[in-house]
Design a protein around this motif. Structure first.
Motif, PDB file in Angstrom:
ATOM      1  N   LEU A 315     -12.632  -4.176  51.212  1.00 59.18           N
ATOM      2  CA  LEU A 315     -12.947  -5.495  50.660  1.00 59.18           C
ATOM      3  C   LEU A 315     -13.955  -5.363  49.527  1.00 59.18           C
ATOM      4  N   GLY A 316     -13.762  -6.159  48.472  1.00 55.49           N
ATOM      5  CA  GLY A 316     -14.752  -6.321  47.419  1.00 55.49           C
ATOM      6  C   GLY A 316     -15.161  -7.773  47.352  1.00 55.49           C
ATOM      7  N   THR A 317     -16.369  -8.054  46.865  1.00 51.22           N
ATOM      8  CA  THR A 317     -16.870  -9.425  46.839  1.00 51.22           C
ATOM      9  C   THR A 317     -17.271  -9.834  45.426  1.00 51.22           C
ATOM     10  N   VAL A 318     -17.466 -11.123  45.245  1.00 46.74           N
ATOM     11  CA  VAL A 318     -17.849 -11.644  43.932  1.00 46.74           C
ATOM     12  C   VAL A 318     -19.291 -11.290  43.585  1.00 46.74           C
ATOM     13  N   THR A 319     -20.076 -10.880  44.556  1.00 50.97           N
ATOM     14  CA  THR A 319     -21.456 -10.486  44.301  1.00 50.97           C
ATOM     15  C   THR A 319     -21.594  -8.976  44.129  1.00 50.97           C
ATOM     16  N   GLY A 320     -20.470  -8.240  44.104  1.00 49.06           N
ATOM     17  CA  GLY A 320     -20.501  -6.816  43.823  1.00 49.06           C
ATOM     18  C   GLY A 320     -20.546  -5.913  45.031  1.00 49.06           C
ATOM     19  N   LEU A 330     -10.871  -5.274  63.235  1.00 47.93           N
ATOM     20  CA  LEU A 330     -11.434  -5.966  62.071  1.00 47.93           C
ATOM     21  C   LEU A 330     -12.957  -5.838  61.989  1.00 47.93           C
ATOM     22  N   GLN A 331     -13.532  -4.893  62.742  1.00 49.46           N
ATOM     23  CA  GLN A 331     -14.977  -4.669  62.669  1.00 49.46           C
ATOM     24  C   GLN A 331     -15.327  -3.889  61.402  1.00 49.46           C
ATOM     25  N   ARG A 332     -16.519  -4.142  60.896  1.00 53.13           N
ATOM     26  CA  ARG A 332     -16.972  -3.480  59.674  1.00 53.13           C
ATOM     27  C   ARG A 332     -17.572  -2.116  59.999  1.00 53.13           C
ATOM     28  N   LEU A 333     -17.075  -1.087  59.289  1.00 52.41           N
ATOM     29  CA  LEU A 333     -17.565   0.272  59.477  1.00 52.41           C
ATOM     30  C   LEU A 333     -18.506   0.708  58.354  1.00 52.41           C
ATOM     31  N   TYR A 334     -18.337   0.119  57.176  1.00 55.03           N
ATOM     32  CA  TYR A 334     -19.061   0.577  55.983  1.00 55.03           C
ATOM     33  C   TYR A 334     -19.378  -0.645  55.139  1.00 55.03           C
ATOM     34  N   TYR A 335     -20.587  -0.670  54.581  1.00 54.40           N
ATOM     35  CA  TYR A 335     -20.965  -1.792  53.733  1.00 54.40           C
ATOM     36  C   TYR A 335     -22.069  -1.355  52.775  1.00 54.40           C
ATOM     37  N   VAL A 336     -21.888  -1.638  51.494  1.00 53.81           N
ATOM     38  CA  VAL A 336     -22.924  -1.401  50.489  1.00 53.81           C
ATOM     39  C   VAL A 336     -23.129  -2.708  49.724  1.00 53.81           C
ATOM     40  N   LYS A 337     -24.298  -3.277  49.868  1.00 54.89           N
ATOM     41  CA  LYS A 337     -24.610  -4.531  49.189  1.00 54.89           C
ATOM     42  C   LYS A 337     -24.771  -4.283  47.695  1.00 54.89           C
ATOM     43  N   GLU A 338     -24.088  -5.093  46.900  1.00 57.96           N
ATOM     44  CA  GLU A 338     -24.179  -5.051  45.433  1.00 57.96           C
ATOM     45  C   GLU A 338     -23.992  -3.627  44.905  1.00 57.96           C
ATOM     46  N   ALA A 339     -22.902  -2.999  45.361  1.00 53.04           N
ATOM     47  CA  ALA A 339     -22.540  -1.682  44.821  1.00 53.04           C
ATOM     48  C   ALA A 339     -22.273  -1.777  43.327  1.00 53.04           C
ATOM     49  N   HIS A 340     -21.787  -2.927  42.880  1.00 53.22           N
ATOM     50  CA  HIS A 340     -21.605  -3.228  41.465  1.00 53.22           C
ATOM     51  C   HIS A 340     -22.530  -4.385  41.095  1.00 53.22           C
ATOM     52  N   GLY A 341     -22.811  -4.487  39.817  1.00 53.70           N
ATOM     53  CA  GLY A 341     -23.715  -5.534  39.368  1.00 53.70           C
ATOM     54  C   GLY A 341     -23.078  -6.901  39.238  1.00 53.70           C
ATOM     55  N   ILE A 342     -21.763  -6.966  39.417  1.00 57.23           N
ATOM     56  CA  ILE A 342     -21.032  -8.219  39.222  1.00 57.23           C
ATOM     57  C   ILE A 342     -19.752  -8.128  40.036  1.00 57.23           C
ATOM     58  N   VAL A 343     -18.900  -9.122  39.937  1.00 64.56           N
ATOM     59  CA  VAL A 343     -17.721  -9.253  40.797  1.00 64.56           C
ATOM     60  C   VAL A 343     -16.871  -7.984  40.839  1.00 64.56           C
ATOM     61  N   ASP A 373     -18.420  -4.767  35.532  1.00 67.04           N
ATOM     62  CA  ASP A 373     -19.500  -3.960  34.956  1.00 67.04           C
ATOM     63  C   ASP A 373     -18.999  -2.642  34.365  1.00 67.04           C
ATOM     64  N   SER A 374     -17.677  -2.469  34.284  1.00 72.28           N
ATOM     65  CA  SER A 374     -17.029  -1.324  33.635  1.00 72.28           C
ATOM     66  C   SER A 374     -17.087  -0.036  34.450  1.00 72.28           C
ATOM     67  N   ARG A 375     -17.550  -0.094  35.667  1.00 71.34           N
ATOM     68  CA  ARG A 375     -17.723   1.108  36.475  1.00 71.34           C
ATOM     69  C   ARG A 375     -16.644   1.238  37.548  1.00 71.34           C
ATOM     70  N   CYS A 376     -16.265   2.489  37.790  1.00 69.86           N
ATOM     71  CA  CYS A 376     -15.395   2.831  38.915  1.00 69.86           C
ATOM     72  C   CYS A 376     -16.246   3.645  39.885  1.00 69.86           C
ATOM     73  N   LYS A 377     -16.373   3.174  41.123  1.00 65.35           N
ATOM     74  CA  LYS A 377     -17.249   3.820  42.093  1.00 65.35           C
ATOM     75  C   LYS A 377     -16.468   4.303  43.309  1.00 65.35           C
ATOM     76  N   LEU A 378     -17.043   5.308  43.966  1.00 61.17           N
ATOM     77  CA  LEU A 378     -16.402   5.968  45.099  1.00 61.17           C
ATOM     78  C   LEU A 378     -17.167   5.650  46.376  1.00 61.17           C
ATOM     79  N   HIS A 379     -16.424   5.239  47.409  1.00 60.52           N
ATOM     80  CA  HIS A 379     -16.991   4.910  48.715  1.00 60.52           C
ATOM     81  C   HIS A 379     -16.337   5.806  49.758  1.00 60.52           C
ATOM     82  N   LEU A 380     -17.145   6.611  50.434  1.00 57.78           N
ATOM     83  CA  LEU A 380     -16.627   7.590  51.395  1.00 57.78           C
ATOM     84  C   LEU A 380     -16.947   7.151  52.815  1.00 57.78           C
ATOM     85  N   LEU A 381     -15.950   7.281  53.693  1.00 56.91           N
ATOM     86  CA  LEU A 381     -16.125   7.024  55.112  1.00 56.91           C
ATOM     87  C   LEU A 381     -16.045   8.375  55.815  1.00 56.91           C
TER      88      LEU A 381
END
Length: 415
Positions: A315-320, A330-343, A373-381
């Protein structure tokens, strides 16, 4: 322990709106741009080479395809074919890779195409660059068809079916359009929603699920309405018009090839000072009965992705922010708040093919996210540790022996 900040895989010279990963090649395709406005921001599709460097996943630019004045907002991938939603049209592109020795002296100049001979891009930490000879990507335009006719024309969703014989598009005018592929002959067109179509999911039996801004999520067999989904029918405290459907995706069921699941995201229709939660719902993908609904946070969800095995939801959010949920509960395993600066505009899992497993390098899942924000980011579980079966049996045997000895000490003559 909170997850580490996600690594920045790549930074584009324009806002990014969509990302896809090739199922057989270690290639990520991301696209976006500044649109037709004369702001100096270009529009393009970038091909990224993915590889393990020093135990970390790295991305480097293989090729930049110029899309002139059109920003790519949506994208579907079928092997080496790209269906790119640009403004009110769908552009069909085919790309191919040539080995370095087969370039024939080309240096990437001319025809508006840029084919760099050396890969250039940030390292996993966003520093430095990799310099090496690489394959050259060539891109060919096959078709362009208009897919939306509203005043503010915009194609908002595009999907291929399982055998790539059908392409489905939806846009701001609420019409669902089905195209025969590869001829791109329109076979069907009908109004599916009063207002914009937010997302499309296409099942293996060619049933189409559409999520609209009119609070409806509908299942279609061609132009016949099969059923309308009611995610809140078992939640009497949630009014019908309080939430709208934002995203929908089909997913496999791990260890059960005959089963199918549909996942939908519901977001609040109105912004409030105390934002209510968004919801994830899991449905039976054949009967379309709801199986489970859980809240997934108060940040408004902007995009959804399902891993190949159907094990994880991204999932991605409008707050980044970016999150990974396990599909079973449906439980959350991983979460990074504002990984991006925008949506966050799109998320995609690294494929679970042989090449994809090599890129995972022992991690259970890897999710790519792109944003304005023009960035492609990697999220590892990281892989969840488990005990070997032999060790588990040995521990059980030891527990039984210890229990018998304790009973003998407490009750002499027990045995």
């Amino acid at each position: 322990m909170a997850p580490r900040r996600p690594a920045e895989l790549y930074r584009a010279p324009f806002p990014l709106y969509t990302v896809r990963l090739h199922p057989r090649r270690p290639i990520a395709i991301t696209a976006g741009g500044g649109g037709a406005a004369k702001t100096g921001i270009r529009n393009g599709v970038h091909f990224l080479q993915l590889e393990q460097v020093g135990g970390q996943l790295s991305a480097s630019l293989l090729h930049s395809h110029d899309t002139e004045t059109r920003a790519t907002m949506t994208m579907a991938l079928a092997d080496d074919i790209i269906a790119a939603g640009q403004d009110a049209s769908c552009h069909i592109l085919r790309f191919s890779l040539q080995a370095p020795e087969a370039k024939g002296g080309r240096n990437g100049e001319g025809s508006g195409e840029k084919g760099p001979r050396k890969r250039k891009g940030p390292s996993p930490a966003g520093q430095g660059s990799t310099q090496s000879q690489t394959s050259e990507v060539t891109v060919e335009s096959l078709h362009s068809v208009r897919t939306d006719f509203s005043p503010d024309a915009l194609q908002k969703a595009v999907r291929f079916n399982a055998d790539c014989s059908l392409l489905v598009t939806g846009g701001a005018d609420g019409f669902l359009r089905l195209w025969e592929f590869p001829s791109m002959k329109k076979t069907l067109e009908f109004k599916a929603h009063d207002g914009e179509i937010e997302d499309i999911a296409l099942g293996p039996d060619n049933k189409v699920v559409t999520a609209g801004r009119d609070f409806q999520c509908c299942v279609w067999q061609r132009d016949q309405l099969v059923t309308g989904l009611r995610w809140n029918e078992n939640l009497p405290g949630v009014p019908d018009k309080a939430y709208r459907y934002q995203a929908c995706r089909f997913g496999a069921v791990e260890d059960n090839a005959a089963a199918l699941r549909l996942y939908t995201v519901q977001v609040p229709h109105k912004r409030e000072r105390r934002p209510p939660p968004c919801y994830l719902t899991k449905w039976d993908g054949k009967s379309f009965l709801p199986l489970l609904t859980r809240p997934c946070g108060t940040e408004v969800v902007s995009c959804l992705s399902v891993s190949d095995s159907g094990t994880f939801l991204g999932l991605g959010t409008v707050t980044g922010s970016v999150a990974i949920h396990v599909a079973f509960s449906l439980q959350r395993l991983y979460y990074v708040k504002e990984a991006h600066g925008i949506v966050v505009t799109d998320v995609a899992f690294v494929p679970e093919s042989r090449r994809g497993r090599e890129l995972l390098a022992g991690n259970e899942a890897a999710l790519l996210s792109v944003a304005v924000d023009s960035r492609c980011k990697l999220h590892l579980l990281p892989g969840r540790r488990s005990l070997p079966v032999w060790l588990l049996l040995l521990l059980c045997a030891g527990l039984i022996v210890a229990t018998i000895l304790l009973l003998q000490l407490a009750f002499p003559g027990f045995l």
